[in-house]
Design a protein around this motif. Structure first.
Motif, PDB file in Angstrom:
ATOM      1  N   MET A   1      59.254  81.759  18.834  1.00 26.31           N
ATOM      2  CA  MET A   1      57.673  82.250  19.204  1.00 26.31           C
ATOM      3  C   MET A   1      56.744  81.601  18.129  1.00 26.31           C
ATOM      4  O   MET A   1      55.676  81.610  18.346  1.00 26.31           O
ATOM      5  CB  MET A   1      57.642  83.574  19.204  1.00 26.31           C
TER       6      MET A   1
ATOM      7  N   TYR B   1      53.994  82.369  24.816  1.00 26.50           N
ATOM      8  CA  TYR B   1      55.558  82.362  24.840  1.00 26.50           C
ATOM      9  C   TYR B   1      56.072  82.443  26.112  1.00 26.50           C
ATOM     10  O   TYR B   1      55.758  83.814  26.575  1.00 26.50           O
ATOM     11  CB  TYR B   1      56.335  83.085  23.725  1.00 26.50           C
TER      12      TYR B   1
ATOM     13  N   LEU C   1      57.420  77.685  23.986  1.00 24.96           N
ATOM     14  CA  LEU C   1      56.223  77.707  23.368  1.00 24.96           C
ATOM     15  C   LEU C   1      55.211  77.003  23.768  1.00 24.96           C
ATOM     16  O   LEU C   1      55.437  75.936  23.747  1.00 24.96           O
ATOM     17  CB  LEU C   1      56.367  78.106  21.814  1.00 24.96           C
TER      18      LEU C   1
END
Length: 670
Positions: free
Chosen positions: A351, A386, A407
Motif C-alpha cells: 500500500m 490501492y 498502488l
C-alpha cells in the motif's frame, strides 16, 4: 496533521515542520485550477453548475437509499458561533462529555493518572496514550451500546507529558520510554451504562500498541535489502509505529494504522553523501526534528537498540549489523485485529510508503476488488489509491487482499478529468516512463520503499497537503481535504488567493467502478471567510461561507450514511487567535455539510489550542465519538494555556475522546 506543519515560520510545540521534499516539476493543482475554470464562472457563482455538467449531474443527484436517515433536506440543529472557550461547545439539544483522556489506566496494573506528571514509562504502557487522533468503533455482536473503541495516538508534547517538561541532556532514559509508550494505538472495550453514559470495561480486550511493539513486514517489500536491520537481518520484522494520524478499517473487521510524519524521529548519519533517496525524498536528511530518541537529542548512551536505533548511522560492516535502514521500516499502513489482543500487527508494504494521513476504504462488494485511498500529508505531495488484485469474498483477510494489489497515484487534468497512474514495476506505461526519466527502479520493492519518487516519475499532480478522505457510502463519490499550502505562490483568475493558507476540499467520481483508472473531479468548498478574495466559497451553490460556517484548514472527514459530511479543522495558532492575515476563526471546530445542497453548519467548537480530529458514529448513529488533540499546545511547563478537560485552574491539559449524544436520544445531526 498538526497545525504546526502548516506554517513554516510558526512552531507551536517545539516540533520543526517537515520541509517540502518534492524536487519534481510536475504540474501543481493550482495551475490546473487556473486552466479549469474562468473568472466569470467563479464570480457569477456558476462554477458549480459547470462542475455538475461535466460530472454528468451526479453531484446534484446522487441516487437513493432505503435508509430512513438518508439524504434529509436539511441539518436538524442550529449552527453554533465560533469562539474561544476552553471547553467543548455543541448545539442546543446535544451533550458532550470527555472520555478516556490521556493517562487513563486501561490494562495491566491499572496505574492511576498522576496530575503532577510523575507517571513512569512503565505506567504509560498501561494507560491511554497521548494526542488522540484517528478513531473507529467496532461493535460487539452488532451492538450500538457495546463495542471496542480503537484510536491512534499521534505524538507527544514534552512540555506537558513530563512533570516539569523534558530534562536537560543527558535525559533520564525513562523520559524517553514514557514518550515512546505514549505513541501508538489504544484498544478499549466500552459499554453504555443504564444511566446512558459510556464506561470502560476491563475484560481482557484492552490493549496498547506502542513504539516498542514487534510487527511483521508483509507484501512485496518483505525481505528487501532496503529493510534489513540488525533487529531483522532477513527484513521480515520491525518494532513500533510512530506518528499515527488518521486511521481506517477493513470489511473483515480489522483496524488500519497510518504512519504520517515519522521522518523527524530519526537522526541520520551526516557523513553519508549522497543521502539515499529513501531518506532524502522523505526529509530524513536535514529535517532536524525533536522527536527522535537517540544520543544526539536525548543524550542517551545505551546499548539498548530499542532507543539507539533512531540514530541511523552505518556503524556495522553492512546493514544487518546496524540501523541505517531503520527509517525504511516506517511510513507504511499497519493492520491488526482489535478483537485479538495477541495479534501481531502487519506493515502492509503493497500500500506504499509515504506520510500516510490516513486510509479510506470504499464499501466492499463481494466479487469486486477492495479499494482504499490515502493522502500524503506534506506540501506538494500526492493522493494514492490501492486496488487489490483479488476480488473480495466473505472470509478473506488482509493476507489475501492487502499484500497483492496495485498502488496508483492521481493526476488531475485541466478539463476536470483525472487518471490513476500505476506504480507497478511490471506495468508497460511505468516502464515507458522510467525509460525516459533519470529516476530508476530495480524491483517492485524498490518502487514501494520509494513511493514518492515513483509518483514523481509517473507525473502525478502535487497537491496542497492531502489529508483525510471520505467516501459517500451510496454513490462512492470521494472527498479529500487539502488542508493548506502557505508556501504556494500563485494568483489566478479562478482561485484568486495569493497563498492557499485556508485550504479546500476536492471531490471526484470514478468512471464506473471504484477500481477504474480514470475519474472526473471538481471542488466542493474553499476554506476562509474573506469574500473579497473568495477565500470561503461553495462552488456548487454560488454562495460564500457565513458566520455560521466559515472555517480554515480542513482536515478530518467522515461521510456518514445519513448523508452528512463531517468536516474537522486543524487551524494554526494565528488563525485561531486572530493574529493571522487569513482572519479570525476562533478555536478549531467541526462542521456538518450536506454536499447535495451545499448546506454547511458549525456543529462543534473545541477547547483552547486544540485540534479537532477523528470522528465515528455507532451503527444507530445515536452516539458520536470525536477526539480532541493537544489542547493547550502552546503551554510551557507549569503555565498551561488550556486546562481541558478537567477545567480546574492549573490542571494539565489532556487529549481526550469526546462522547456526543442528542438529549432526546435521536440521531446525531438530523
Amino acid at each position: 496533521m498538526n497545525s504546526k506543519f502548516e506554517q513554516p515560520n510558526i512552531v507551536l510545540d517545539g516540533n520543526i515542520p517537515e520541509p517540502s521534499a518534492n524536487p519534481s516539476d510536475n504540474r501543481h493543482f493550482a495551475d490546473i485550477i487556473q486552466a479549469r475554470f474562468s473568472r466569470r464562472a467563479m464570480l457569477q457563482g456558476s462554477l458549480g453548475v459547470a462542475a455538475v455538467g461535466f460530472l454528468g449531474g451526479t453531484l446534484a443527484a446522487c441516487g437513493g437509499d432505503s435508509s430512513s436517515r438518508r439524504r434529509k433536506a436539511s441539518l436538524g440543529f442550529e449552527a453554533i458561533p465560533a469562539g474561544r472557550d476552553d471547553a467543548i461547545v455543541v448545539p442546543e439539544g446535544y451533550t458532550a462529555r470527555a472520555f478516556l483522556p490521556w493517562g487513563t489506566p486501561i490494562l495491566g496494573s491499572m496505574p492511576a493518572y498522576m496530575e503532577d506528571g510523575s507517571n513512569t514509562g512503565a505506567d504509560q504502557a498501561e494507560q491511554m496514550g497521548s494526542h488522540h487522533d484517528g478513531i473507529h468503533y467496532f461493535p460487539i455482536d452488532g451492538s450500538s451500546d457495546h463495542g471496542l473503541l480503537v484510536m491512534n495516538h499521534e505524538y507527544v508534547d514534552k512540555k506537558v507529558i513530563h512533570a516539569a517538561g523534558p530534562s536537560a541532556r543527558p535525559r533520564p532514559l525513562d523520559e524517553v520510554r514514557k514518550e515512546m509508550n505514549a505513541h501508538g494505538v489504544s484498544v478499549v472495550e466500552i459499554q453504555k451504562g443504564a444511566n446512558g453514559e459510556w464506561e470502560m470495561l476491563n475484560n481482557g480486550q484492552n490493549r496498547r500498541i506502542t513504539a516498542f511493539t514487534e510487527m511483521e513486514i508483509t507484501g512485496p517489500a518483505r525481505g528487501s535489502e532496503l529493510l534489513v536491520t540488525a533487529f531483522s537481518p532477513n527484513a521480515t520484522r520491525t518494532r513500533g509505529t510512530l506518528n499515527n494520524c488518521g486511521s481506517g478499517f477493513t470489511p473483515w473487521g480489522t483496524y488500519l494504522i497510518s504512519e504520517e510524519n515519522w521522518a523527524g524521529y530519526f537522526h541520520p548519519d551526516a557523513s553519508i553523501d549522497p543521502v539515499p533517496r529513501e531518506l532524502a525524498r522523505y526529509s530524513v536528511s536535514g529535517w532536524q526534528g525533536n522527536f527522535w530518541y537517540d544520543a544526539q537529542e536525548g543524550g542517551i548512551v545505551t546499548s539498548d537498540d530499542n532507543f539507539s536505533r533512531f540514530l541511523t548511522a552505518a556503524t556495522g560492516a553492512d546493514a544487518s549489523e546496524d540501523f541505517r535502514n531503520e527509517p525504511n521500516n516506517f511510513g507504511w499502513l499497519v493492520e491488526f485485529d482489535p478483537f485479538d489482543p495477541n495479534s501481531v500487527p502487519k506493515k502492509r508494504t503493497a500500500m506504499g510508503r509515504f506520510a500516510h494521513e490516513g486510509v479510506v476504504p470504499v464499501p466492499a462488494v463481494v466479487g469486486k476488488p477492495v479499494v482504499f485511498y490515502s493522502g500524503d500529508d506534506s506540501t506538494n505531495e500526492y493522493i494514492y489509491k490501492y486496488v487489490s488484485n483479488a476480488n473480495y469474498e466473505e472470509g478473506m483477510t488482509g493476507d489475501d487482499l492487502l499484500d497483492d494489489g496495485t498502488l496508483y497515484v492521481a493526476r488531475f487534468n485541466d478539463d476536470g478529468t483525472g487518471e490513476w497512474l500505476a506504480l507497478d514495476f511490471d506495468d508497460v506505461d511505468f516502464q515507458a516512463d522510467m525509460s525516459e526519466s533519470p529516476i530508476k527502479f530495480t524491483s517492485q520493492a524498490d518502487v514501494l520503499v520509494n513511493t514518492r519518487s515513483a509518483a514523481d516519475m509517473r507525473g502525478a499532480t502535487p497537491m496542497d497537503r492531502p489529508e483525510w478522505g471520505a467516501v459517500n457510502p451510496v454513490t462512492n463519490e470521494v472527498y479529500f481535504t487539502l488542508t493548506n499550502n502557505s508556501g504556494r505562490q500563485y494568483a489566478d483568475e479562478a482561485n484568486p488567493r495569493v497563498l492557499n493558507r485556508t485550504g479546500h476540499i476536492i471531490r471526484w467520481n470514478e468512471d464506473g467502478e471504484p477500481a477504474a483508472t480514470t475519474f472526473s473531479w471538481d471542488i466542493f468548498v474553499f476554506g476562509g471567510r474573506d469574500k473579497l478574495h473568495l477565500r470561503g466559497y461553495v462552488p456548487g451553490t454560488g454562495t460564500f461561507l457565513t458566520e455560521e460556517n466559515f472555517f480554515a484548514s480542513p482536515d478530518g472527514l467522515l461521510y456518514d450514511d445519513s448523508g452528512i459530511l463531517w468536516i474537522q479543522t486543524d487551524m494554526s495558532g494565528g488563525q485561531q487567535d486572530g493574529s493571522s492575515a487569513d482572519g479570525d476563526f476562533g478555536n478549531n471546530q467541526m462542521l456538518a455539510a450536506i454536499p447535495e445542497t451545499g448546506e454547511i453548519k458549525r456543529f462543534l467548537v473545541g477547547p483552547m489550542d486544540c485540534e479537532v480530529t477523528g470522528v465515528v458514529l455507532t451503527p444507530d448513529h445515536k452516539t458520536m465519538f470525536i477526539n480532541i488533540q493537544h489542547p493547550g499546545d502552546r503551554s510551557e511547563p507549569g503555565n498551561f494555556t488550556s486546562h481541558w478537560p478537567s477545567g480546574v485552574a492549573g490542571a494539565r491539559p489532556r487529549s481526550s475522546t469526546v462522547v456526543i449524544t442528542k438529549d432526546d436520544g435521536g440521531v446525531i445531526g438530523l
